[in-house]
Design a protein around this motif. Structure first.
Motif, PDB file in Angstrom:
ATOM      1  N   THR A  88      89.051  30.241  33.681  1.00  0.00           N
ATOM      2  CA  THR A  88      89.932  31.397  33.899  1.00  0.00           C
ATOM      3  C   THR A  88      90.837  31.642  32.701  1.00  0.00           C
ATOM      4  O   THR A  88      91.689  32.525  32.741  1.00  0.00           O
ATOM      5  CB  THR A  88      90.793  31.204  35.162  1.00  0.00           C
ATOM      6  OG1 THR A  88      91.537  29.984  35.057  1.00  0.00           O
ATOM      7  CG2 THR A  88      89.918  31.165  36.406  1.00  0.00           C
ATOM      8  N   ASP A  89      90.671  30.833  31.641  1.00  0.00           N
ATOM      9  CA  ASP A  89      91.412  31.113  30.408  1.00  0.00           C
ATOM     10  C   ASP A  89      90.986  32.469  29.870  1.00  0.00           C
ATOM     11  O   ASP A  89      89.807  32.831  29.919  1.00  0.00           O
ATOM     12  CB  ASP A  89      91.133  30.037  29.357  1.00  0.00           C
ATOM     13  CG  ASP A  89      91.811  28.724  29.678  1.00  0.00           C
ATOM     14  OD1 ASP A  89      92.966  28.758  30.137  1.00  0.00           O
ATOM     15  OD2 ASP A  89      91.192  27.664  29.474  1.00  0.00           O
ATOM     16  N   GLN A  90      91.947  33.203  29.357  1.00  0.00           N
ATOM     17  CA  GLN A  90      91.675  34.522  28.799  1.00  0.00           C
ATOM     18  C   GLN A  90      91.795  34.473  27.281  1.00  0.00           C
ATOM     19  O   GLN A  90      92.703  33.840  26.740  1.00  0.00           O
ATOM     20  CB  GLN A  90      92.658  35.554  29.370  1.00  0.00           C
ATOM     21  CG  GLN A  90      92.611  35.669  30.893  1.00  0.00           C
ATOM     22  CD  GLN A  90      91.258  36.127  31.397  1.00  0.00           C
ATOM     23  OE1 GLN A  90      90.780  37.212  31.062  1.00  0.00           O
ATOM     24  NE2 GLN A  90      90.621  35.296  32.225  1.00  0.00           N
ATOM     25  N   PHE A  91      90.878  35.136  26.601  1.00  0.00           N
ATOM     26  CA  PHE A  91      90.835  35.132  25.147  1.00  0.00           C
ATOM     27  C   PHE A  91      90.960  36.574  24.665  1.00  0.00           C
ATOM     28  O   PHE A  91      90.004  37.355  24.743  1.00  0.00           O
ATOM     29  CB  PHE A  91      89.535  34.499  24.656  1.00  0.00           C
ATOM     30  CG  PHE A  91      89.279  33.140  25.252  1.00  0.00           C
ATOM     31  CD1 PHE A  91      89.798  32.000  24.665  1.00  0.00           C
ATOM     32  CD2 PHE A  91      88.540  33.001  26.424  1.00  0.00           C
ATOM     33  CE1 PHE A  91      89.576  30.746  25.212  1.00  0.00           C
ATOM     34  CE2 PHE A  91      88.305  31.751  26.979  1.00  0.00           C
ATOM     35  CZ  PHE A  91      88.833  30.627  26.375  1.00  0.00           C
ATOM     36  N   ILE A  92      92.145  36.930  24.188  1.00  0.00           N
ATOM     37  CA  ILE A  92      92.442  38.314  23.840  1.00  0.00           C
ATOM     38  C   ILE A  92      93.058  38.366  22.447  1.00  0.00           C
ATOM     39  O   ILE A  92      93.969  37.603  22.133  1.00  0.00           O
ATOM     40  CB  ILE A  92      93.425  38.945  24.857  1.00  0.00           C
ATOM     41  CG1 ILE A  92      92.887  38.781  26.284  1.00  0.00           C
ATOM     42  CG2 ILE A  92      93.656  40.414  24.550  1.00  0.00           C
ATOM     43  CD1 ILE A  92      93.858  39.236  27.357  1.00  0.00           C
ATOM     44  N   ALA A  93      92.551  39.268  21.631  1.00  0.00           N
ATOM     45  CA  ALA A  93      93.141  39.528  20.320  1.00  0.00           C
ATOM     46  C   ALA A  93      93.997  40.779  20.424  1.00  0.00           C
ATOM     47  O   ALA A  93      93.500  41.856  20.746  1.00  0.00           O
ATOM     48  CB  ALA A  93      92.051  39.710  19.264  1.00  0.00           C
ATOM     49  N   THR A  94      95.288  40.639  20.191  1.00  0.00           N
ATOM     50  CA  THR A  94      96.226  41.748  20.315  1.00  0.00           C
ATOM     51  C   THR A  94      96.976  41.951  19.011  1.00  0.00           C
ATOM     52  O   THR A  94      96.863  41.159  18.069  1.00  0.00           O
ATOM     53  CB  THR A  94      97.243  41.473  21.433  1.00  0.00           C
ATOM     54  OG1 THR A  94      98.071  40.349  21.050  1.00  0.00           O
ATOM     55  CG2 THR A  94      96.546  41.150  22.751  1.00  0.00           C
ATOM     56  N   GLU A  95      97.775  42.992  18.965  1.00  0.00           N
ATOM     57  CA  GLU A  95      98.582  43.255  17.773  1.00  0.00           C
ATOM     58  C   GLU A  95      99.569  42.118  17.536  1.00  0.00           C
ATOM     59  O   GLU A  95      99.835  41.738  16.400  1.00  0.00           O
ATOM     60  CB  GLU A  95      99.341  44.576  17.941  1.00  0.00           C
ATOM     61  CG  GLU A  95     100.113  44.998  16.703  1.00  0.00           C
ATOM     62  CD  GLU A  95     100.763  46.355  16.868  1.00  0.00           C
ATOM     63  OE1 GLU A  95     101.646  46.689  16.061  1.00  0.00           O
ATOM     64  OE2 GLU A  95     100.399  47.090  17.810  1.00  0.00           O
ATOM     65  N   ASP A  96     100.111  41.563  18.627  1.00  0.00           N
ATOM     66  CA  ASP A  96     101.053  40.450  18.490  1.00  0.00           C
ATOM     67  C   ASP A  96     100.360  39.132  18.189  1.00  0.00           C
ATOM     68  O   ASP A  96     100.962  38.233  17.594  1.00  0.00           O
ATOM     69  CB  ASP A  96     101.867  40.291  19.786  1.00  0.00           C
ATOM     70  CG  ASP A  96     102.863  41.418  19.979  1.00  0.00           C
ATOM     71  OD1 ASP A  96     103.610  41.710  19.033  1.00  0.00           O
ATOM     72  OD2 ASP A  96     102.885  42.010  21.074  1.00  0.00           O
ATOM     73  N   ALA A  97      99.110  38.989  18.615  1.00  0.00           N
ATOM     74  CA  ALA A  97      98.353  37.754  18.407  1.00  0.00           C
ATOM     75  C   ALA A  97      96.929  38.101  17.997  1.00  0.00           C
ATOM     76  O   ALA A  97      95.987  37.950  18.778  1.00  0.00           O
ATOM     77  CB  ALA A  97      98.363  36.904  19.668  1.00  0.00           C
ATOM     78  N   PRO A  98      96.738  38.571  16.757  1.00  0.00           N
ATOM     79  CA  PRO A  98      95.405  39.034  16.337  1.00  0.00           C
ATOM     80  C   PRO A  98      94.450  37.915  15.963  1.00  0.00           C
ATOM     81  O   PRO A  98      93.264  38.156  15.773  1.00  0.00           O
ATOM     82  CB  PRO A  98      95.722  39.896  15.105  1.00  0.00           C
ATOM     83  CG  PRO A  98      96.962  39.270  14.536  1.00  0.00           C
ATOM     84  CD  PRO A  98      97.754  38.775  15.704  1.00  0.00           C
ATOM     85  N   ALA A  99      94.956  36.668  15.850  1.00  0.00           N
ATOM     86  CA  ALA A  99      94.128  35.551  15.394  1.00  0.00           C
ATOM     87  C   ALA A  99      94.162  34.404  16.397  1.00  0.00           C
ATOM     88  O   ALA A  99      94.597  33.300  16.092  1.00  0.00           O
ATOM     89  CB  ALA A  99      94.617  35.070  14.029  1.00  0.00           C
ATOM     90  N   PRO A 100      93.696  34.630  17.627  1.00  0.00           N
ATOM     91  CA  PRO A 100      93.870  33.614  18.675  1.00  0.00           C
ATOM     92  C   PRO A 100      93.130  32.316  18.439  1.00  0.00           C
ATOM     93  O   PRO A 100      93.483  31.293  19.026  1.00  0.00           O
ATOM     94  CB  PRO A 100      93.341  34.327  19.925  1.00  0.00           C
ATOM     95  CG  PRO A 100      92.409  35.379  19.421  1.00  0.00           C
ATOM     96  CD  PRO A 100      93.006  35.837  18.129  1.00  0.00           C
TER      97      PRO A 100
END
Length: 529
Positions: free
Chosen positions: A36-48
């Motif tokens: 259920t871990d989510q892996f998202i690249a966002t503007e605040d966290a672009p390099a997860p």
């Protein structure tokens, strides 16, 4: 296909069990694991998935399959042992110089040799980037990194640090190629290059990674033995949909995180062909405070909350037997565990809390918002925070509400200091008391907290790291924990157990999730061994 009954030759009959007992090395089917871990690249966290940024269990579980470290935790736990290294050890009696020699013939997955310069580059890169995620704090005792030839590296530390081998076993110390990663810039997206036991391909859905496919790396040289050829890690939005996928045989195992209801149902009335395994766990949950926020700036407010919250009732209502109350940052079974919050505040006591607030001249009820993440720790989190807010409000000393947000929104806001009170979980980077203290109280910490106690930072934490015998550091941790209970920059709530559910033909399940919640996918196989 119609199945017909066959009479096998005697040799074949004898051979069949032996093949099954091999754990499935000849089985080309990918083992599929749900999370259920989510892996998202966002503007605040672009390099997860960049080791210089990644600092959550989900991301580290990707990196551990693909990026080598000099050391790693062996099956069953214990002190780290060499992985990419052939040998490692302190070269002085003060624990200030640590030397490692690489295994011969190491290469990255693309065939490029792994050298001591790559190790040096990787460590210095983390310290140079120094992301706001708190990752670099794990390497804060590194002063300089020296190479001796192509295969030897020496870490010169700025202070004694007996925990340094544990830190080198975490993905923050993952060995990267300077040809694939920039020295001063994070690598955005989900691609990872390393020399670990697997290579990886990722399937994306917009800004999310939905599936990771790990294929056994033929160029891998290290201490890990992969018991399968291919593993898929599939992300689910919640435990319910992950459970349905296991029941329908779309996946072979579900790990992080099963709901309390699933654990209960699968334990009491197990589905045919599925078994639940409890594995040791060291997860803790806690409330954190922005000690500069007007609502909780006064220590008395935080102390009163510590006096009111009923951990036992909270655990019984929401988590049942899968958790237990926690009165310290350091959980039971870890050296240095104590019960300072119980010693200081005892059983929940509204009268005591009222006196604390009155003596500090604080008008009641104190209005507080409890912020939590809706999609990072499991489906019960919302229920947990509703229960805490009700406890606080029922005391008539607080007017509390709970407010949830997705992790991609919650974590950046928490780091910025947008929340006065917030809930987080902690899965240890390594099973040592230092890792339940430094990430919350040392400089450049995971919480990005404004709380600073100079005695803890400048004297007690460094003193605790001088002790190679970790039990000898217990008196120092006792001092630290008393300070935490007095100042309440964080408020421990409970510690949890871990469970995995898997189809019966899967082997190695009991080793596939260790005490730090690291997924060790190479342990999984098919068969009866």
């Amino acid at each position: 296909m119609n199945r017909k009954t066959l009479v096998l030759p005697a040799a074949a009959v004898l051979l069949a069990p032996l093949l099954a007992a091999c754990g499935g090395d000849g089985d080309s089917r990918a083992i599929v694991v749900g999370t259920t871990d989510q892996f998202i690249a966002t503007e605040d966290a672009p390099a997860p998935l960049d080791p210089a940024f990644a600092y959550d269990t989900g991301a580290w579980n990707i990196l551990r399959q693909t990026v080598q470290t000099l050391l790693h935790t062996p099956r069953g736990g214990g002190a780290p042992v060499p992985e990419a290294a052939e040998s490692c050890g302190f070269s002085d009696t003060a624990s200030e110089s640590y030397r490692c020699k690489l295994r011969p013939g190491l290469t990255f997955a693309d065939g490029t040799p792994v050298t001591a310069e790559d190790v040096k580059f990787s460590i210095e890169r983390v310290l140079k980037i120094k992301s706001d995620n708190g990752t670099a704090a794990l390497l804060s005792t590194v002063d300089t990194v020296e190479t001796k030839g192509a295969d030897e590296v020496v870490f010169h530390l700025n202070a004694p640090d007996a925990t340094f081998p544990y830190k080198l076993s975490t993905p923050v110390a993952g060995i990267l190629s300077k040809h694939k990663y920039e020295a001063g810039k994070l690598r955005e997206g989900f691609d990872v290059d390393g020399s670990g036991p697997y290579t990886m391909k990722v399937e994306r859905e917009g800004d999310k990674a939905a599936r990771f496919v790990f294929t056994k790396n033929p160029k891998y040289k290290g201490d890990i033995v992969a018991r399968n050829e291919k593993v898929e890690l599939r992300a689910f939005s919640d435990a319910g949909s992950m459970g349905k996928a296991l029941e329908s045989k779309d996946i072979d195992m579900m790990a992080r995180s099963l709901s309390q209801e699933q654990i209960k149902n699968l334990t009491e009335t197990p589905d045919q062909g599925i078994r639940v395994t409890e594995v040791p766990g060291l997860e803790i949950r806690y409330l954190g405070f922005n000690t500069k926020a007007p609502t909780v700036k006064e220590k008395a407010v935080r102390q009163a909350m510590a006096s009111v919250i009923d951990r036992g009732a909270l655990v019984n209502l929401v988590y049942g037997p899968t958790a237990e109350p926690l009165y310290s940052l350091i959980p039971s079974s870890i050296t240095g565990h104590a019960t300072p919050f119980y010693d200081e505040y005892g059983e929940p006591d509204t009268d005591r809390a009222a006196k604390i607030l009155k003596d500090a001249g604080i008008k009641t009820p104190v209005k507080v918002t409890l912020n939590y993440t809706t999609d990072h720790y499991g489906t019960e989190t919302a229920q947990e925070f509703e229960a805490i807010s009700k406890q606080l409000t029922a005391s008539e000393l607080f007017d509390a509400t709970a407010q949830g947000a997705a992790w991609s929104t919650f974590r950046p806001a928490q780091k910025r200091g947008d929340y006065a009170v917030y809930g987080l979980g902690w899965f240890p980077d390594y099973p040592d008391p230092d890792n339940y203290i430094a990430p919350f109280l040392d400089s450049d910490n995971f919480l990005n907290t404004p709380y600073v106690n100079k005695v803890v930072r400048d004297q007690l934490i460094p003193r605790s790291r001088r002790e190679a015998d970790r039990t000898a550091a217990s008196p120092v941790y006792a001092q630290i924990q008393k300070i935490v209970a007095r100042d309440v920059p964080v408020l421990p709530l409970w510690q949890g157990k871990q469970y995995v559910a898997a189809r019966e033909e899967l082997t190695g399940v009991e080793y596939a999730l260790n005490t730090s919640s690291d997924l060790l996918l190479w342990e999984l196989g098919r068969g009866t061994a």
